[in-house]
Design a protein around this motif. Structure first.
Motif, PDB file in Angstrom:
ATOM      1  N   ALA A   1     -68.994  43.968  26.713  1.00 29.55           N
ATOM      2  CA  ALA A   1     -69.640  44.726  25.641  1.00 29.55           C
ATOM      3  C   ALA A   1     -68.801  44.717  24.368  1.00 29.55           C
ATOM      4  CB  ALA A   1     -69.889  46.169  26.093  1.00 29.55           C
ATOM      5  N   GLN A   2     -67.461  44.707  24.571  1.00 32.25           N
ATOM      6  CA  GLN A   2     -66.552  44.776  23.432  1.00 32.25           C
ATOM      7  C   GLN A   2     -65.916  43.402  23.202  1.00 32.25           C
ATOM      8  OE1 GLN A   2     -65.900  46.513  26.370  1.00 32.25           O
ATOM      9  NE2 GLN A   2     -66.893  48.455  25.905  1.00 32.25           N
ATOM     10  N   TYR A   3     -65.887  42.990  21.950  1.00 30.06           N
ATOM     11  CA  TYR A   3     -65.313  41.690  21.613  1.00 30.06           C
ATOM     12  C   TYR A   3     -63.785  41.747  21.622  1.00 30.06           C
ATOM     13  CZ  TYR A   3     -63.968  37.461  19.170  1.00 30.06           C
ATOM     14  OH  TYR A   3     -63.375  36.260  18.852  1.00 30.06           O
ATOM     15  N   SER A   4     -63.185  40.735  22.222  1.00 30.07           N
ATOM     16  CA  SER A   4     -61.752  40.469  22.054  1.00 30.07           C
ATOM     17  C   SER A   4     -61.567  38.963  21.984  1.00 30.07           C
ATOM     18  CB  SER A   4     -60.931  41.038  23.217  1.00 30.07           C
ATOM     19  OG  SER A   4     -59.576  40.624  23.095  1.00 30.07           O
ATOM     20  N   SER A   5     -60.586  38.548  21.221  1.00 27.46           N
ATOM     21  CA  SER A   5     -60.269  37.126  21.162  1.00 27.46           C
ATOM     22  C   SER A   5     -59.786  36.609  22.511  1.00 27.46           C
ATOM     23  CB  SER A   5     -59.190  36.879  20.098  1.00 27.46           C
ATOM     24  OG  SER A   5     -58.037  37.673  20.361  1.00 27.46           O
TER      25      SER A   5
ATOM     26  N   THR B   1     -61.097  37.484  25.485  1.00 29.92           N
ATOM     27  CA  THR B   1     -62.193  37.418  26.455  1.00 29.92           C
ATOM     28  C   THR B   1     -63.362  36.641  25.871  1.00 29.92           C
ATOM     29  OG1 THR B   1     -62.882  39.633  25.711  1.00 29.92           O
ATOM     30  CG2 THR B   1     -61.523  39.497  27.704  1.00 29.92           C
ATOM     31  N   THR B   2     -64.202  37.324  25.100  1.00 32.79           N
ATOM     32  CA  THR B   2     -65.350  36.647  24.479  1.00 32.79           C
ATOM     33  C   THR B   2     -64.897  35.485  23.610  1.00 32.79           C
ATOM     34  OG1 THR B   2     -66.651  38.678  24.491  1.00 32.79           O
ATOM     35  CG2 THR B   2     -67.327  36.966  22.956  1.00 32.79           C
ATOM     36  N   GLY B   3     -63.876  35.703  22.793  1.00 28.09           N
ATOM     37  CA  GLY B   3     -63.420  34.641  21.902  1.00 28.09           C
ATOM     38  C   GLY B   3     -62.977  33.408  22.659  1.00 28.09           C
ATOM     39  N   SER B   4     -62.203  33.593  23.721  1.00 21.45           N
ATOM     40  CA  SER B   4     -61.731  32.469  24.529  1.00 21.45           C
ATOM     41  C   SER B   4     -62.892  31.762  25.217  1.00 21.45           C
ATOM     42  CB  SER B   4     -60.726  32.967  25.565  1.00 21.45           C
ATOM     43  OG  SER B   4     -60.279  31.914  26.379  1.00 21.45           O
ATOM     44  N   SER B   5     -63.841  32.537  25.761  1.00 20.71           N
ATOM     45  CA  SER B   5     -64.992  31.944  26.440  1.00 20.71           C
ATOM     46  C   SER B   5     -65.845  31.118  25.484  1.00 20.71           C
ATOM     47  CB  SER B   5     -65.841  33.038  27.089  1.00 20.71           C
ATOM     48  OG  SER B   5     -65.164  33.635  28.168  1.00 20.71           O
ATOM     49  N   LEU B   6     -66.067  31.632  24.280  1.00 18.45           N
ATOM     50  CA  LEU B   6     -66.889  30.904  23.313  1.00 18.45           C
ATOM     51  C   LEU B   6     -66.192  29.635  22.837  1.00 18.45           C
ATOM     52  CD1 LEU B   6     -68.347  33.858  21.200  1.00 18.45           C
ATOM     53  CD2 LEU B   6     -69.502  32.512  22.967  1.00 18.45           C
TER      54      LEU B   6
ATOM     55  N   PRO C   1     -64.750  47.273  11.030  1.00 12.33           N
ATOM     56  CA  PRO C   1     -64.183  47.499   9.698  1.00 12.33           C
ATOM     57  C   PRO C   1     -63.337  46.309   9.242  1.00 12.33           C
ATOM     58  CG  PRO C   1     -63.847  49.408  11.120  1.00 12.33           C
ATOM     59  CD  PRO C   1     -64.330  48.299  12.001  1.00 12.33           C
ATOM     60  N   THR C   2     -63.031  46.287   7.984  1.00 15.02           N
ATOM     61  CA  THR C   2     -62.316  45.154   7.394  1.00 15.02           C
ATOM     62  C   THR C   2     -60.906  44.981   7.952  1.00 15.02           C
ATOM     63  OG1 THR C   2     -61.629  46.605   5.570  1.00 15.02           O
ATOM     64  CG2 THR C   2     -63.574  45.249   5.224  1.00 15.02           C
ATOM     65  N   THR C   3     -60.345  46.037   8.546  1.00 23.61           N
ATOM     66  CA  THR C   3     -58.995  45.928   9.098  1.00 23.61           C
ATOM     67  C   THR C   3     -58.925  44.969  10.278  1.00 23.61           C
ATOM     68  OG1 THR C   3     -59.473  47.918  10.396  1.00 23.61           O
ATOM     69  CG2 THR C   3     -58.221  48.201   8.352  1.00 23.61           C
ATOM     70  N   HIS C   4     -60.070  44.647  10.866  1.00 20.70           N
ATOM     71  CA  HIS C   4     -60.092  43.800  12.058  1.00 20.70           C
ATOM     72  C   HIS C   4     -60.416  42.360  11.663  1.00 20.70           C
ATOM     73  CE1 HIS C   4     -59.689  47.395  14.444  1.00 20.70           C
ATOM     74  NE2 HIS C   4     -60.711  47.916  13.806  1.00 20.70           N
ATOM     75  N   GLY C   5     -59.363  41.668  11.274  1.00 23.84           N
ATOM     76  CA  GLY C   5     -59.532  40.308  10.771  1.00 23.84           C
ATOM     77  C   GLY C   5     -59.909  39.295  11.826  1.00 23.84           C
ATOM     78  N   ASN C   6     -59.755  39.624  13.127  1.00 27.54           N
ATOM     79  CA  ASN C   6     -60.157  38.710  14.186  1.00 27.54           C
ATOM     80  C   ASN C   6     -61.549  38.991  14.715  1.00 27.54           C
ATOM     81  OD1 ASN C   6     -58.035  36.914  14.266  1.00 27.54           O
ATOM     82  ND2 ASN C   6     -56.821  38.143  15.676  1.00 27.54           N
ATOM     83  N   CYS C   7     -62.269  39.881  14.060  1.00 28.30           N
ATOM     84  CA  CYS C   7     -63.702  40.003  14.331  1.00 28.30           C
ATOM     85  C   CYS C   7     -64.342  38.660  13.980  1.00 28.30           C
ATOM     86  CB  CYS C   7     -64.304  41.102  13.464  1.00 28.30           C
ATOM     87  SG  CYS C   7     -66.115  41.089  13.358  1.00 28.30           S
ATOM     88  N   PRO C   8     -65.228  38.127  14.823  1.00 30.62           N
ATOM     89  CA  PRO C   8     -65.818  36.820  14.505  1.00 30.62           C
ATOM     90  C   PRO C   8     -66.574  36.789  13.187  1.00 30.62           C
ATOM     91  CG  PRO C   8     -66.921  37.845  16.389  1.00 30.62           C
ATOM     92  CD  PRO C   8     -65.689  38.640  16.116  1.00 30.62           C
ATOM     93  N   TYR C   9     -67.107  37.936  12.769  1.00 31.20           N
ATOM     94  CA  TYR C   9     -67.767  37.983  11.460  1.00 31.20           C
ATOM     95  C   TYR C   9     -66.749  37.804  10.337  1.00 31.20           C
ATOM     96  CZ  TYR C   9     -72.554  39.159  12.720  1.00 31.20           C
ATOM     97  OH  TYR C   9     -73.846  39.100  13.182  1.00 31.20           O
TER      98      TYR C   9
END
Length: 377
Positions: free
Chosen positions: A138-142, A144-149, A350-358
């Protein structure tokens, strides 16, 4: 001129859609434990050290962890239940979504079979018109989701799979998902109060898998999304002001990890004389972190430190309410269309999270407010 008669029994072809479910994976027998751990620690998203060091360090960490991991999987019958549970989720989700599309669900595990290369081959052979990438996180992390993608994109490129694709990055704020989770937690709270002596104080521990602090400090949105998800569940409880704490389990390396740890939270509950309802968050399927860590290790720790009661809320697994909620998330993502989306269509971090895929895609932040789901009491 004669009018052509239309056969009402002939229905227009429905779009052919493949849904790919991503999860961690787990060893299916004792012999698979070592290679599973090697795959895990060789991932640059997990072990963030220079590439020339990683294989040696991965081998060392895996070697040290094999005996304990094998014992954990022995306690679960010899192997991880994650794949069978994911297959049940896939079957249930496919049945729901097949009402709207010619639909088939595929599974891509990150560190054990079936890997992304097998999933890519199966999807390509099925020849969909569209693909939805749906991480079971449910929650994005580089990590978990990031590595899988990343693994999926690499294998899709190798396999020549070029189909319009919708990528769902996170769904931690989805109303139906939160309502289902809150229902499961509330049932556990009610069961706990039914057996505890009257007046026994109760605390809810939202226990998530941990993450090295440095990864969060570098912009990973995982902690933010975990806290928002836990707050969203709490808001939907019959007593939103119930004593609660977000904590983190499963520390794997010597560096500083997110705090407070679940270990410390359990010990603190003993000092405070409060019973615990432990809620797995960041997990939608039972595996070693729930069936061994939470059900055995932390239960034993609670007993050792005098916690007056220890209760664990169930994981969603293939609960019908959860499958219906996840199907709703999938439907809205497919309605958004090809490209990146969250369960709210746009960026939530929020903008502080630079590793958000967006953020990595250069898209603006939405100014998401934690109070949308609830603040911690």
């Amino acid at each position: 001129m004669a009018t052509r008669q239309t056969d009402a029994s002939v229905q227009p072809a429905r779009p052919r859609v493949a849904v790919v479910l991503f999860n961690l994976g787990g060893p299916d027998n004792q012999e698979a434990v070592r290679p599973f751990l090697m795959n895990l620690f060789k991932d640059p998203a997990i072990l963030r050290v220079p590439p020339f060091i990683r294989p040696f360090l991965a081998r060392y960490i895996a070697h040290k962890r094999v005996p304990v991991a094998q014992e954990n999987y022995r306690l679960m019958g010899g192997g991880s239940p994650l794949l069978p549970l994911t297959e049940r989720q896939a079957d249930a989700l496919e049945a729901d979504l097949s009402q709207d599309w010619d639909m088939k669900c595929f599974i891509a595990m990150r560190y054990w079979h079936p890997f992304s290369d097998a999933a890519v081959a199966a999807v390509k052979a099925w020849q969909p018109e569209e693909i939805l990438l749906l991480p079971l996180y449910a929650q994005y992390s580089s990590t978990t989701t990031g590595s899988s993608l990343t693994a999926w994109r690499e294998e899709a490129a190798k396999g020549g799979l070029a189909v319009k694709t919708t990528t769902l990055c996170c769904w931690f704020e989805d109303e139906a998902v939160l309502a289902n989770a809150a229902q499961l937690v509330q049932g556990t709270i009610d069961a706990a109060r039914a057996v505890l002596p009257p007046g026994t104080p109760l605390r809810v521990l939202f226990s998530a898998h941990g993450l090295p602090q440095v990864i969060v400090d570098r912009g990973d949105p995982y902690q933010f999304q975990i806290e928002a998800y836990a707050a969203g569940i709490q808001r939907r409880l019959s007593d939103p002001g119930i004593d609660s704490l977000v904590c983190y389990q499963s520390r794997a390396t010597p560096q500083q990890w997110l705090t407070p740890s679940t270990d410390d939270a359990v010990i603190e509950a003993g000092r405070d004389g409060v019973a615990l309802v432990v809620v797995p968050v960041a997990f939608v399927s039972d595996h070693s972190e729930t069936l061994v860590e939470l059900d055995i290790e932390y239960r034993d720790l609670a007993a050792k430190h005098g916690v007056p009661g220890y209760f664990r809320a169930p994981v969603q697994n293939d609960d019908p309410g959860f499958i219906a909620a996840l199907a709703g998330v999938a439907r809205r993502a497919l309605a958004v269309g090809p490209g990146l989306c969250s369960s709210a269509a746009g960026r939530l971090c929020p903008t502080t999270h630079g590793n958000c895929p967006y953020a990595q895609a250069g898209k603006p932040a939405s100014g998401y407010d934690l109070t949308r789901t609830a603040t911690r009491a």
